[in-house]
Design a protein around this motif. Sequence first.
Motif, short mmCIF file in Angstrom:
data_model
loop_
_atom_site.label_atom_id
_atom_site.label_comp_id
_atom_site.label_asym_id
_atom_site.label_seq_id
_atom_site.Cartn_x
_atom_site.Cartn_y
_atom_site.Cartn_z
N UNK A 187 0.83 -1.21 0.00
CA UNK A 187 0.00 0.00 0.00
C UNK A 187 0.87 1.26 0.00
N UNK A 188 2.06 1.18 0.61
CA UNK A 188 2.95 2.35 0.68
C UNK A 188 3.50 2.74 -0.69
N UNK A 189 3.40 1.85 -1.67
CA UNK A 189 3.94 2.13 -3.00
C UNK A 189 3.18 3.25 -3.71
N UNK A 190 1.93 3.45 -3.37
CA UNK A 190 1.13 4.44 -4.08
C UNK A 190 0.90 3.99 -5.52
N UNK A 191 1.05 4.89 -6.45
CA UNK A 191 0.85 4.59 -7.86
C UNK A 191 2.15 4.03 -8.43
N UNK A 192 2.04 2.87 -9.05
CA UNK A 192 3.24 2.17 -9.54
C UNK A 192 3.31 2.22 -11.07
N UNK A 193 4.52 2.50 -11.58
CA UNK A 193 4.77 2.51 -13.01
C UNK A 193 6.00 1.68 -13.31
N UNK A 194 5.91 0.80 -14.29
CA UNK A 194 7.09 0.09 -14.78
C UNK A 194 7.84 1.04 -15.70
#
Length: 114
Positions: free
Chosen positions: A13-20
């Motif tokens: 949840x701490x990642x927030x919005x994830x982008x590769x």
Amino acid sequence: MIRTKRAYEPPTAEDGTRFLVDRIWPRGVKKEALDIEGWLKQVAPSDDLRRWFGHDPEKWDEFRERYFAELESKQEALDPLRDAAEQGTVTLVYGAKDTEHNNAVALKAFLEEG
């Protein structure tokens, strides 16, 4: 806040919005497991730069200079990252084994300096 995280680590949840942010999909990782907002291949280093660097820490400083020069011409491609960062935490997901010398670490520095 911008973070970096290996694609092989589970999302939290701490990642927030994830982008590769790699040009190549991480080997052995299923799309569902990555849990990303998007795959931003266009912000990854060019194939020539990626091959030249080869994750060699000795080339790190020059890699950053060359990569930053590439990023200067890709400002529009960076908009999804900047927009998401305005809303909250963004995590740049990458596949490299080296957690200190990779394009996501360099991209994070570029975004924070810019």
